[in-house]
Design a protein around this motif. Structure first.
Motif, PDB file in Angstrom:
ATOM      1  N   ALA A 277     -20.901 -18.781  94.789  1.00 44.99           N
ATOM      2  CA  ALA A 277     -20.666 -17.578  94.001  1.00 44.99           C
ATOM      3  C   ALA A 277     -19.972 -16.507  94.843  1.00 44.99           C
ATOM      4  N   ASP A 278     -19.111 -15.751  94.194  1.00 47.94           N
ATOM      5  CA  ASP A 278     -18.351 -14.674  94.841  1.00 47.94           C
ATOM      6  C   ASP A 278     -19.039 -13.342  94.518  1.00 47.94           C
ATOM      7  N   PRO A 279     -19.707 -12.706  95.499  1.00 44.49           N
ATOM      8  CA  PRO A 279     -20.447 -11.473  95.205  1.00 44.49           C
ATOM      9  C   PRO A 279     -19.586 -10.354  94.638  1.00 44.49           C
ATOM     10  N   ASP A 280     -18.373 -10.190  95.146  1.00 46.65           N
ATOM     11  CA  ASP A 280     -17.510  -9.121  94.631  1.00 46.65           C
ATOM     12  C   ASP A 280     -17.144  -9.360  93.166  1.00 46.65           C
ATOM     13  N   ALA A 281     -16.809 -10.599  92.844  1.00 48.08           N
ATOM     14  CA  ALA A 281     -16.466 -10.922  91.460  1.00 48.08           C
ATOM     15  C   ALA A 281     -17.685 -10.803  90.549  1.00 48.08           C
ATOM     16  N   MET A 282     -18.835 -11.181  91.054  1.00 54.38           N
ATOM     17  CA  MET A 282     -20.066 -11.049  90.267  1.00 54.38           C
ATOM     18  C   MET A 282     -20.360  -9.570  90.014  1.00 54.38           C
ATOM     19  N   ALA A 283     -20.174  -8.744  91.049  1.00 56.88           N
ATOM     20  CA  ALA A 283     -20.410  -7.307  90.894  1.00 56.88           C
ATOM     21  C   ALA A 283     -19.477  -6.712  89.844  1.00 56.88           C
ATOM     22  N   ALA A 284     -18.218  -7.122  89.874  1.00 55.47           N
ATOM     23  CA  ALA A 284     -17.233  -6.599  88.917  1.00 55.47           C
ATOM     24  C   ALA A 284     -17.562  -7.004  87.489  1.00 55.47           C
ATOM     25  N   ALA A 285     -18.282  -8.112  87.324  1.00 51.73           N
ATOM     26  CA  ALA A 285     -18.604  -8.609  85.983  1.00 51.73           C
ATOM     27  C   ALA A 285     -19.819  -7.908  85.371  1.00 51.73           C
ATOM     28  N   CYS A 286     -20.598  -7.200  86.186  1.00 50.43           N
ATOM     29  CA  CYS A 286     -21.784  -6.507  85.671  1.00 50.43           C
ATOM     30  C   CYS A 286     -21.371  -5.245  84.919  1.00 50.43           C
ATOM     31  N   ASP A 287     -22.091  -4.943  83.846  1.00 44.53           N
ATOM     32  CA  ASP A 287     -21.847  -3.694  83.121  1.00 44.53           C
ATOM     33  C   ASP A 287     -23.165  -3.206  82.526  1.00 44.53           C
ATOM     34  N   ASP A 288     -23.088  -2.280  81.607  1.00 46.23           N
ATOM     35  CA  ASP A 288     -24.296  -1.673  81.053  1.00 46.23           C
ATOM     36  C   ASP A 288     -25.099  -2.621  80.179  1.00 46.23           C
ATOM     37  N   THR A 289     -24.521  -3.777  79.832  1.00 43.52           N
ATOM     38  CA  THR A 289     -25.262  -4.752  79.012  1.00 43.52           C
ATOM     39  C   THR A 289     -25.949  -5.819  79.847  1.00 43.52           C
ATOM     40  N   THR A 290     -25.702  -5.834  81.149  1.00 49.01           N
ATOM     41  CA  THR A 290     -26.214  -6.917  81.999  1.00 49.01           C
ATOM     42  C   THR A 290     -27.717  -6.762  82.216  1.00 49.01           C
ATOM     43  N   VAL A 291     -28.475  -7.799  81.855  1.00 47.32           N
ATOM     44  CA  VAL A 291     -29.921  -7.778  82.066  1.00 47.32           C
ATOM     45  C   VAL A 291     -30.356  -8.746  83.159  1.00 47.32           C
ATOM     46  N   LEU A 292     -29.437  -9.624  83.601  1.00 43.52           N
ATOM     47  CA  LEU A 292     -29.805 -10.630  84.596  1.00 43.52           C
ATOM     48  C   LEU A 292     -28.576 -11.082  85.362  1.00 43.52           C
ATOM     49  N   VAL A 293     -28.745 -11.246  86.666  1.00 43.29           N
ATOM     50  CA  VAL A 293     -27.748 -11.879  87.532  1.00 43.29           C
ATOM     51  C   VAL A 293     -28.384 -13.163  88.055  1.00 43.29           C
ATOM     52  N   VAL A 294     -27.593 -14.221  88.163  1.00 44.97           N
ATOM     53  CA  VAL A 294     -28.115 -15.559  88.454  1.00 44.97           C
ATOM     54  C   VAL A 294     -27.423 -16.151  89.675  1.00 44.97           C
ATOM     55  N   ALA A 295     -28.180 -16.911  90.470  1.00 44.12           N
ATOM     56  CA  ALA A 295     -27.619 -17.671  91.590  1.00 44.12           C
ATOM     57  C   ALA A 295     -28.384 -18.981  91.728  1.00 44.12           C
ATOM     58  N   SER A 296     -27.842 -19.903  92.515  1.00 48.34           N
ATOM     59  CA  SER A 296     -28.437 -21.228  92.680  1.00 48.34           C
ATOM     60  C   SER A 296     -28.771 -21.504  94.131  1.00 48.34           C
ATOM     61  N   ALA A 297     -29.887 -22.226  94.338  1.00 47.27           N
ATOM     62  CA  ALA A 297     -30.281 -22.615  95.689  1.00 47.27           C
ATOM     63  C   ALA A 297     -30.893 -24.022  95.668  1.00 47.27           C
ATOM     64  N   PRO A 298     -30.074 -25.066  95.620  1.00 43.88           N
ATOM     65  CA  PRO A 298     -28.622 -25.071  95.575  1.00 43.88           C
ATOM     66  C   PRO A 298     -28.117 -25.300  94.149  1.00 43.88           C
ATOM     67  N   SER A 299     -26.777 -25.274  93.994  1.00 39.16           N
ATOM     68  CA  SER A 299     -26.160 -25.658  92.729  1.00 39.16           C
ATOM     69  C   SER A 299     -26.278 -27.167  92.561  1.00 39.16           C
ATOM     70  N   TYR A 300     -26.501 -27.595  91.316  1.00 44.69           N
ATOM     71  CA  TYR A 300     -26.676 -29.025  91.064  1.00 44.69           C
ATOM     72  C   TYR A 300     -25.406 -29.809  91.346  1.00 44.69           C
ATOM     73  N   ALA A 301     -24.276 -29.298  90.896  1.00 47.52           N
ATOM     74  CA  ALA A 301     -23.037 -30.081  90.956  1.00 47.52           C
ATOM     75  C   ALA A 301     -22.544 -30.311  92.372  1.00 47.52           C
ATOM     76  N   HIS A 302     -22.750 -29.324  93.267  1.00 51.46           N
ATOM     77  CA  HIS A 302     -22.144 -29.415  94.595  1.00 51.46           C
ATOM     78  C   HIS A 302     -23.147 -29.363  95.747  1.00 51.46           C
ATOM     79  N   GLY A 303     -24.381 -28.955  95.467  1.00 49.68           N
ATOM     80  CA  GLY A 303     -25.403 -28.963  96.509  1.00 49.68           C
ATOM     81  C   GLY A 303     -25.276 -27.857  97.527  1.00 49.68           C
ATOM     82  N   VAL A 304     -24.679 -26.711  97.152  1.00 43.30           N
ATOM     83  CA  VAL A 304     -24.544 -25.596  98.084  1.00 43.30           C
ATOM     84  C   VAL A 304     -25.376 -24.413  97.589  1.00 43.30           C
ATOM     85  N   VAL A 305     -25.801 -23.574  98.535  1.00 50.98           N
ATOM     86  CA  VAL A 305     -26.631 -22.414  98.224  1.00 50.98           C
ATOM     87  C   VAL A 305     -25.745 -21.179  98.125  1.00 50.98           C
ATOM     88  N   ASP A 306     -25.848 -20.485  97.011  1.00 49.24           N
ATOM     89  CA  ASP A 306     -25.081 -19.257  96.828  1.00 49.24           C
ATOM     90  C   ASP A 306     -25.521 -18.190  97.841  1.00 49.24           C
TER      91      ASP A 306
END
Length: 468
Positions: free
Chosen positions: A144-173
């Motif tokens: 996950a790209d923190p800057d891009a995730m931050a830019a996507a948040c707005d007044d409607t955002t109730v949750l931000v999500v990350a993976s530890a790890p992601s299923y598809a690639h096995g990497v930790v955000d």
């Protein structure tokens, strides 16, 4: 009774093996026969219990609180509380529902997730009306790209999500950076550690360098961790943890405005068998911290060795260096991963094909269990032979006109007869049985847009699950 059990055993002959380490998705095998037997006995002992009301079966309350306390200790949540659920998807659904209900003033809530987040978050979006705002991940790391995730948040955002790890690639955000994004805006932040939550803490205890991902990170408000994965308990048991009791409160559902008993639920279910809970408790108590540390290291070391061996196979490459126990592999143009997967099945190994996605190539997913580690040389040899055979056969070719037609189809306009025809073209026939080889099917699905893939597979499942 003997005849009924014999029939069940006969039906099981067509299933993938759940033990022995040769099924590298869907099941997780510790290789500990005693733990498996203990889990089975606990399942039988508690098969008639009902977790609907913890005052009726107080033993279930004790078992659940014990497991939650164990998970909270592992994930460094000093005051954390939690709930045992039926699996990772239910834990994720509840995390999203809780975030939504904690913000009743937001009429059209949304959640921000990386494109690698588990599909269960999209299921939650569908069920609960929480719009999924999907953010592309870093092209080089699949994180996950923190800057891009931050830019996507707005007044409607109730949750931000990350993976530890992601299923598809096995990497930790990058959990600390993402938690800071959420915390600065007063938004809940959920870490999907369904796979890594029972592995990373034990690797950390064993001296492996593990990036911060759990409640030690300020801003992490909830974590999901599955017991029926790397705690090696029988299906289905997962835990949803919240940092504090106050954060958990919106998860609960109660209804008294009807003539029956007051309904009070902590999960999606009302009636729920106590058997998986009891089995999970028994297995966790039996294996213990030392056992889990050994199992985690065994699986992790085997994963790294598999990744190195795969990189050494001409034509194969690892998409991302494994950070836990998952490996994702891709093939060069001489073969396709779908044929490799078929060749692996022919050699007694099940590996999971993953279709291409937004410029990411189709890949093979392998979840390494402790039971697979002693057979690693066999697995590597099978992978070498499967790749060689797939290269000799060449990639499955989808007719260009068929690929173009697939891109133009609007599945919303198709009726049952049209789906019957498409299933025949895709190689899924009448939907009553599976083909012997799935590579041609997967190759066609791979060129179809995601909405058409979904529609075709729903049509297939609908036909597969009809009484004969």
């Amino acid at each position: 009774m003997t005849d009924v059990l014999a029939r069940l055993r006969a039906l099981q002959q067509g299933d993938l093996p759940t033990h022995g380490g040769s099924t590298l998705a869907y099941v997780y095998d510790s290789g500990l026969a005693e733990a498996d037997e203990l889990g089975r006995q606990a399942l039988a002992l508690y098969g008639a219990t009902n977790g609907l009301d913890p005052t009726v079966f107080p033993s279930l309350r004790t078992l659940e609180n014990d497991l939650v306390a164990w998970a909270a200790r592992l994930l460094q949540g000093g005051e954390a509380v939690g709930t045992v659920t039926s699996g990772g998807t239910e834990s994720i659904l509840l995390a999203v529902q809780t975030a939504r209900d904690a913000a009743p003033g937001i009429a059209q809530p949304s959640m921000v997730l990386p494109s690698t987040a588990h599909a269960a978050f999209h299921k939650a979006a569908h069920y609960f009306g929480v719009r999924a705002v999907v953010v592309e991940v870093d092209e080089a790391t699949y994180k996950a790209d923190p800057d891009a995730m931050a830019a996507a948040c707005d007044d409607t955002t109730v949750l931000v999500v990350a993976s530890a790890p992601s299923y598809a690639h096995g990497v930790v955000d990058p959990i600390p950076e993402l938690a800071a994004v959420a915390s600065a805006r007063g938004i809940r932040f959920h870490v999907d550690a369904c796979i890594g939550g029972w592995v990373l803490p034990y690797l950390r205890a064993g001296g492996v360098e593990v990036a911060p991902f759990d409640f030690v990170v300020p801003g992490v408000t909830s974590i999901s961790v599955d017991l029926h994965k790397y705690a090696y308990t029988p299906k289905g048991a997962s835990i949803l943890l919240h940092r504090t009791a106050g954060l958990r409160r919106p998860q609960y559902f109660a209804h008294a405005d009807w003539p029956g008993y007051t309904m009070l639920n902590s999960t999606m279910q009302s009636t729920k068998s106590g058997a998986p809970l009891a089995a999970a408790w028994a297995v966790v108590q039996h294996i213990g911290d030392e056992g889990y540390q050994r199992l985690a290291r065994t699986s992790y070391d085997a994963t790294l060795r598999l990744a190195d061996a795969a990189e050494a196979i001409d034509g194969l490459s690892v998409l991302a260096r494994p950070e836990t126990t998952l490996v994702a592999l891709r093939s060069d143009e001489r073969a396709d991963v779908f044929t490799i997967a078929d060749e692996m099945v022919a050699r007694g190994w099940f590996v999971q094909p993953q279709l291409s996605f937004r410029g990411q190539p189709a890949s093979l997913h392998l979840s390494m269990s402790a039971a697979t580690a002693p057979r690693l040389d066999e697995l590597i040899a099978a992978l070498q032979a499967a790749v060689a055979q797939a290269q000799a056969a060449g990639p499955v070719q989808v007719a260009p006109e068929l690929a173009e037609a697939a891109k133009a189809i609007d599945p919303a306009l198709l009726d049952d007869a049209a789906f019957d025809g498409l299933l025949e073209i895709a190689g899924l026939g009448s939907g009553e049985t599976l083909p012997d080889r799935m590579a041609p099917v997967n190759a066609l699905l791979d060129v179809a847009p995601p909405r058409l893939r979904e529609a075709l597979l729903i049509a297939f499942l609908d036909r597969l699950m009809r009484p004969s």
